[in-house]
Design an enzyme around this catalytic site. Structure first.
Site, PDB file in Angstrom:
ATOM      1  N   LYS A  45       0.838  -1.207   0.000  1.00 33.67           N
ATOM      2  CA  LYS A  45       0.000   0.000   0.000  1.00 33.67           C
ATOM      3  C   LYS A  45       0.873   1.257   0.000  1.00 33.67           C
ATOM      4  O   LYS A  45       0.624   2.204  -0.755  1.00 33.67           O
ATOM      5  CB  LYS A  45      -0.914   0.011   1.228  1.00 33.67           C
ATOM      6  CG  LYS A  45      -1.754   1.289   1.342  1.00 33.67           C
ATOM      7  CD  LYS A  45      -2.519   1.371   2.659  1.00 33.67           C
ATOM      8  CE  LYS A  45      -1.602   1.648   3.827  1.00 33.67           C
ATOM      9  NZ  LYS A  45      -2.331   1.997   5.061  1.00 33.67           N
ATOM     10  N   ARG A  54       2.252   5.993  -3.184  1.00 36.40           N
ATOM     11  CA  ARG A  54       3.324   6.932  -3.516  1.00 36.40           C
ATOM     12  C   ARG A  54       3.585   6.921  -5.020  1.00 36.40           C
ATOM     13  O   ARG A  54       3.729   7.972  -5.655  1.00 36.40           O
ATOM     14  CB  ARG A  54       4.597   6.560  -2.750  1.00 36.40           C
ATOM     15  CG  ARG A  54       4.585   6.928  -1.259  1.00 36.40           C
ATOM     16  CD  ARG A  54       5.753   6.246  -0.561  1.00 36.40           C
ATOM     17  NE  ARG A  54       5.963   6.686   0.817  1.00 36.40           N
ATOM     18  CZ  ARG A  54       5.279   6.266   1.864  1.00 36.40           C
ATOM     19  NH1 ARG A  54       4.272   5.408   1.688  1.00 36.40           N
ATOM     20  NH2 ARG A  54       5.558   6.693   3.087  1.00 36.40           N
ATOM     21  N   GLY A 109      -5.070   7.451   4.696  1.00 31.15           N
ATOM     22  CA  GLY A 109      -4.089   8.457   5.077  1.00 31.15           C
ATOM     23  C   GLY A 109      -2.988   8.603   4.053  1.00 31.15           C
ATOM     24  O   GLY A 109      -2.472   9.701   3.818  1.00 31.15           O
ATOM     25  N   ARG A 117      -8.762  11.911  12.278  1.00 33.06           N
ATOM     26  CA  ARG A 117      -7.322  11.673  12.189  1.00 33.06           C
ATOM     27  C   ARG A 117      -6.609  13.005  11.960  1.00 33.06           C
ATOM     28  O   ARG A 117      -6.901  13.726  11.003  1.00 33.06           O
ATOM     29  CB  ARG A 117      -7.006  10.688  11.063  1.00 33.06           C
ATOM     30  CG  ARG A 117      -7.627   9.330  11.278  1.00 33.06           C
ATOM     31  CD  ARG A 117      -7.343   8.379  10.121  1.00 33.06           C
ATOM     32  NE  ARG A 117      -5.924   8.042  10.032  1.00 33.06           N
ATOM     33  CZ  ARG A 117      -5.428   7.215   9.111  1.00 33.06           C
ATOM     34  NH1 ARG A 117      -6.233   6.670   8.212  1.00 33.06           N
ATOM     35  NH2 ARG A 117      -4.138   6.946   9.095  1.00 33.06           N
ATOM     36  N   SER A 133       5.078  10.047  10.154  1.00 36.92           N
ATOM     37  CA  SER A 133       6.037  10.306   9.078  1.00 36.92           C
ATOM     38  C   SER A 133       5.331  10.682   7.784  1.00 36.92           C
ATOM     39  O   SER A 133       5.965  11.175   6.846  1.00 36.92           O
ATOM     40  CB  SER A 133       6.912   9.075   8.852  1.00 36.92           C
ATOM     41  OG  SER A 133       6.134   7.983   8.377  1.00 36.92           O
ATOM     42  N   GLN A 134       4.024  10.452   7.691  1.00 30.70           N
ATOM     43  CA  GLN A 134       3.296  10.764   6.456  1.00 30.70           C
ATOM     44  C   GLN A 134       3.278  12.265   6.160  1.00 30.70           C
ATOM     45  O   GLN A 134       3.146  12.663   5.002  1.00 30.70           O
ATOM     46  CB  GLN A 134       1.869  10.214   6.520  1.00 30.70           C
ATOM     47  CG  GLN A 134       1.803   8.696   6.414  1.00 30.70           C
ATOM     48  CD  GLN A 134       0.377   8.177   6.402  1.00 30.70           C
ATOM     49  OE1 GLN A 134      -0.579   8.939   6.210  1.00 30.70           O
ATOM     50  NE2 GLN A 134       0.218   6.886   6.623  1.00 30.70           N
ATOM     51  N   SER A 191       9.081   6.397  12.456  1.00 25.20           N
ATOM     52  CA  SER A 191       8.829   5.601  11.245  1.00 25.20           C
ATOM     53  C   SER A 191       9.792   5.965  10.122  1.00 25.20           C
ATOM     54  O   SER A 191       9.401   6.131   8.965  1.00 25.20           O
ATOM     55  CB  SER A 191       7.375   5.785  10.780  1.00 25.20           C
ATOM     56  OG  SER A 191       6.467   5.506  11.815  1.00 25.20           O
ATOM     57  N   ASP A 240       3.390  -0.501  11.830  1.00 31.46           N
ATOM     58  CA  ASP A 240       2.222  -1.272  11.394  1.00 31.46           C
ATOM     59  C   ASP A 240       2.400  -2.756  11.677  1.00 31.46           C
ATOM     60  O   ASP A 240       1.516  -3.422  12.225  1.00 31.46           O
ATOM     61  CB  ASP A 240       1.971  -1.054   9.900  1.00 31.46           C
ATOM     62  CG  ASP A 240       1.398   0.331   9.605  1.00 31.46           C
ATOM     63  OD1 ASP A 240       0.847   0.944  10.536  1.00 31.46           O
ATOM     64  OD2 ASP A 240       1.508   0.789   8.462  1.00 31.46           O
ATOM     65  N   GLU A 259      -5.988   4.170  11.787  1.00 30.74           N
ATOM     66  CA  GLU A 259      -7.390   3.975  11.414  1.00 30.74           C
ATOM     67  C   GLU A 259      -8.313   3.946  12.622  1.00 30.74           C
ATOM     68  O   GLU A 259      -9.494   4.274  12.541  1.00 30.74           O
ATOM     69  CB  GLU A 259      -7.528   2.677  10.613  1.00 30.74           C
ATOM     70  CG  GLU A 259      -7.086   2.785   9.166  1.00 30.74           C
ATOM     71  CD  GLU A 259      -5.584   2.714   8.965  1.00 30.74           C
ATOM     72  OE1 GLU A 259      -5.156   2.581   7.816  1.00 30.74           O
ATOM     73  OE2 GLU A 259      -4.812   2.805   9.954  1.00 30.74           O
ATOM     74  N   ARG A 279      -5.187   2.258  17.949  1.00 35.19           N
ATOM     75  CA  ARG A 279      -4.825   0.847  17.911  1.00 35.19           C
ATOM     76  C   ARG A 279      -4.315   0.308  19.241  1.00 35.19           C
ATOM     77  O   ARG A 279      -4.439  -0.890  19.508  1.00 35.19           O
ATOM     78  CB  ARG A 279      -3.785   0.606  16.804  1.00 35.19           C
ATOM     79  CG  ARG A 279      -4.404   0.653  15.405  1.00 35.19           C
ATOM     80  CD  ARG A 279      -3.359   0.539  14.321  1.00 35.19           C
ATOM     81  NE  ARG A 279      -3.979   0.337  13.008  1.00 35.19           N
ATOM     82  CZ  ARG A 279      -3.324   0.419  11.861  1.00 35.19           C
ATOM     83  NH1 ARG A 279      -2.030   0.708  11.855  1.00 35.19           N
ATOM     84  NH2 ARG A 279      -3.958   0.216  10.715  1.00 35.19           N
ATOM     85  N   ARG A 287      -6.004  -3.923   9.812  1.00 38.84           N
ATOM     86  CA  ARG A 287      -4.956  -4.646  10.528  1.00 38.84           C
ATOM     87  C   ARG A 287      -5.495  -5.352  11.779  1.00 38.84           C
ATOM     88  O   ARG A 287      -4.971  -6.392  12.177  1.00 38.84           O
ATOM     89  CB  ARG A 287      -3.795  -3.716  10.875  1.00 38.84           C
ATOM     90  CG  ARG A 287      -3.168  -3.122   9.630  1.00 38.84           C
ATOM     91  CD  ARG A 287      -1.720  -2.740   9.799  1.00 38.84           C
ATOM     92  NE  ARG A 287      -1.234  -2.103   8.578  1.00 38.84           N
ATOM     93  CZ  ARG A 287      -0.853  -2.746   7.485  1.00 38.84           C
ATOM     94  NH1 ARG A 287      -0.901  -4.069   7.464  1.00 38.84           N
ATOM     95  NH2 ARG A 287      -0.432  -2.089   6.421  1.00 38.84           N
TER      96      ARG A 287
END
Length: 681
Positions: free
Chosen positions: A25, A30, A96, A128, A176-177, A205, A325, A353, A356, A400
């Site tokens: 993903k 990307r 995301g 989020r 890190s996104q 990350s 993840d 999401e 978690r 997940r």
């Protein structure tokens, strides 16, 4: 892909065999954005087919990219950094990896070329945080409006005037996104000067940033990295399509099968193809954690083989910042470990999401584990001896969660479990795996095995024209189970006998033909359709001459025995719904739930009459009634397997019920009997 409301997993005992994983993903989205921003056409091979990539593709189409898709290869003709659409409302679901880089790219393009864009998603997406990215874009002169709550989607991007004279600052300690979003998009405005990004706080990350830098280089952008604190995009950077690019398999998805091999790869390994030691994904380092717990792993450039090593698994204390993840899989592996497993530096779990850390703690406790959670850590101690509990796992619309907790189905192997009394695991909303791995459960059942008598069966028996086939097919669809239309096996044998010119008095030849079904001759039941060696014979087997042939050959004991063995062979993971006349009494006497339909002859005749009339067959209602009464008498009077309900069958008079009402009634019985309909001691 499973579309059921819940999926009941029977106890699993071993894992082994080969599977190929879907594309990553992180890499897929990307690459899609980079291809969309580049000049020329990029062929993206092995693209992940999932909800997240779907929303990215839809967004790129809406922005003017030409996209041609053929299977898992997509040809994208990019925008060359120039907007062709100046207004769009983009729905980003809960992706995301799509909304964050698109926000940055469109904010910069809107500020330099005009245009107004809104980006929204599902309710969870609007919870989020994206404020750190917004805070990085606004000082550049981008107009970014938060339409509901400040710092959260939905967003409106409405022009602005760029000022790129100072370094761009972005926080790195939440996700890190945000940094990835800036790295992917800032080359759009780097024509006049070098652009500097300074990371504020510790960057989490980091392996995901390495993926971003690697892919940018493939598209002609050579970012200069100064430690993990500063990144420089050279002046005049320009996206250049590589022409073709392959998406490697998802290393995060590999974690579930690495875990399965570590837990249950006893007689043979689980072989994972499409990702290996040459992976550019940080989550490939999950292998190191699995080995620390006891897994035995061998690998090549694009494959892994995993089998059980140390047993029980060993508890670990691990900083998981590098595999955020995949670390979720370790939390479920901890159920099979000796001691307490502590996973640290996972604060990013809180803004995924779902929360978690909280979700994982809640669901692990359902199974009997002892869990301690903190702001950025979780500790998992396996259930005490014989402390495993049946659990219906809530998945929080988080792919997940569903995939991780499927591993709890191996609980009969756990050192603290009573192997003779495994517990049942129900995965609520298994559809959520479509976000990244739509065929996850099919892949799991491809490598997992268990005892046949542990695979649940629902039988639906009844007289001719009682609707048992329609009901059974609908039940199988709703439960995500296999489907067996047993009556069609005799008709298929009859059809093949007629087509091959076999004498219907030659019982030996007919028995030999029956034994070829499912072996030399492939069979598949797909709702109302029947496939034989890839040919749809649904209509052919319903011809009157074929029905008569089936009736004749069903009298031969050898044929009946051959087809009885074939019927039993249809019992496969995760479960089976079988319809016929003796499914609950002869074929599957141990079925978890037995249903016997008792629709009145008059109602059945009405149904059959409507079917025949719709097909242009001229017949009277009285004739059909007489025929059904005669068939019922023959079926009840048969010396072998006479038509009658099993002693423990649930009787269902469906005379006045729609198919939906009948299905709901049977599902009500199933739910009321859970978990004991799955696991009976």
């Amino acid at each position: 892909m499973y579309t059921t409301a819940f999926l009941d997993l029977p106890p699993l005992l071993t894992a082994g065999g080969t599977l190929r994983l879907p594309g990553s993903k992180s890499i897929s989205n990307r690459v899609l954005l980079l291809a969309g921003l580049s000049e020329g056409t990029t062929a993206v091979h092995d693209l992940l087919a999932s909800d997240d990539t779907r929303v990215m593709l839809e967004a790129l189409r809406a922005l003017g990219c030409d996209i041609q898709q053929n299977g898992d290869t997509v040809h994208i003709t990019g925008l060359a950094g120039k907007l062709s659409v100046l207004q769009a409302d983009l729905f980003m679901g809960n992706a995301g990896t799509a909304i964050r880089p698109l926000t940055a790219a469109l904010a910069l393009l809107s500020a330099t070329q005009g245009g107004v864009f809104t980006l929204s998603g599902v309710p969870r997406m609007h919870e989020r945080p994206i404020g750190d990215l917004v805070d990085a874009l606004r000082p550049l002169g981008c107009v970014v409006e938060c339409l509901a709550n400040e710092g959260y989607p939905p967003l409106r991007l409405a022009g602005g005037r760029l000022n790129l004279s100072r370094p761009i600052q972005v926080r790195g300690d939440v996700s890190s996104q945000f940094l990835t979003a800036l790295l992917l998009s800032l080359p759009l405005v780097s024509q006049e000067q070098d652009l500097v990004i300074d990371v504020v706080g510790e960057l989490i990350s980091k392996p995901y940033i390495e993926i971003t830098l690697n892919l940018l280089a493939r598209f002609g952008i050579q970012v200069q990295r100064q430690g993990w604190e500063r990144f420089v995009i050279p002046r005049g950077s320009r996206y250049q399509s590589p022409g073709h690019i392959h998406v490697e398999a998802d290393a995060s998805s590999a974690s579930y099968f690495i875990a399965a091999g570590a837990i249950a790869g006893i007689e043979e390994p689980v072989r994972i193809e499409g990702v290996g030691s040459a992976s550019i994904q940080g989550d490939i380092r999950f292998i190191e954690a699995a080995e620390a717990m006891g897994a035995k792993v061998t690998s090549g450039a694009n494959w892994l083989e995993v089998r059980r090593g140390a047993w029980p698994l060993q508890a670990i204390d691990l900083d998981c910042n590098h595999i955020p993840d995949a670390a979720m899989t370790l939390a479920v592996m901890a159920l099979y470990a000796q001691g307490t497993t502590r996973l640290r530096n996972i604060a990013s779990w809180r803004v995924k999401e779902t929360d978690r850390i909280a979700a994982m703690a809640t669901e692990l406790r359902k199974l009997g584990a002892t869990v301690v959670e903190g702001d950025d850590f979780i500790e998992v101690t396996p259930p005490a001896r014989d402390g495993w509990q049946h659990a219906s796992i809530h998945t929080y619309d988080d792919h997940r969660m569903a995939m991780c907790f499927s591993l709890a189905a191996f609980n009969a192997l756990a050192p603290t479990a009573d192997a003779s009394k495994p517990v049942s695991v129900r995965i609520e909303d298994p559809r959520c795996v479509a976000k990244t791995f739509p065929d996850y459960f099919e892949a799991l059942f491809q490598v997992a095995q268990t005892r046949p008598d542990w695979i649940p069966v629902i039988t639906v028996d009844g007289p001719t024209a009682s609707g048992k086939g329609t009901l059974a097919s609908a039940l199988a669809t709703r439960l995500g189970y296999q489907f067996l239309d047993s009556g069609s096996l005799y008709r298929i044998t009859g059809l093949l006998a007629v087509e091959q010119g076999i004498d219907l008095d030659d019982d030996k030849a007919l028995e030999q033909l029956a034994r070829q079904l499912g072996e030399a001759i492939s069979l598949r039941f797909d709702h109302e359709h029947i496939w034989v060696d890839g040919r749809d014979v649904s209509e052919a087997v319903r011809r009157e001459e074929i029905g008569q042939a089936a009736s004749r050959l069903s009298a031969y004991p050898g044929v009946r025995q051959a087809l009885l063995e074939l019927q039993k062979a249809f019992r496969g993971l995760p479960g089976l719904v079988a319809d016929g006349r003796d499914m609950g009494t002869v074929v599957f006497p141990d079925a978890a739930l037995k249903v016997f339909l008792t629709a009145a002859v008059a109602e059945r005749a009405e149904r059959r009459h409507r079917q025949l009339i719709s097909k242009g067959v001229s017949v009277t209602l009285d004739e059909i009634c007489s025929d059904l009464e005669a068939r019922d008498l023959r079926d009840r009077s048969r010396a072998v397997a006479p038509l009658k309900p099993a002693q423990d069958a649930q009787l269902l008079d469906n005379s006045a019920l729609t198919i939906e009402q009948s299905v709901d009634t049977v599902l009500g019985w199933w739910v009321a009997g859970w978990p004991h309909v799955i696991v009976r001691h």
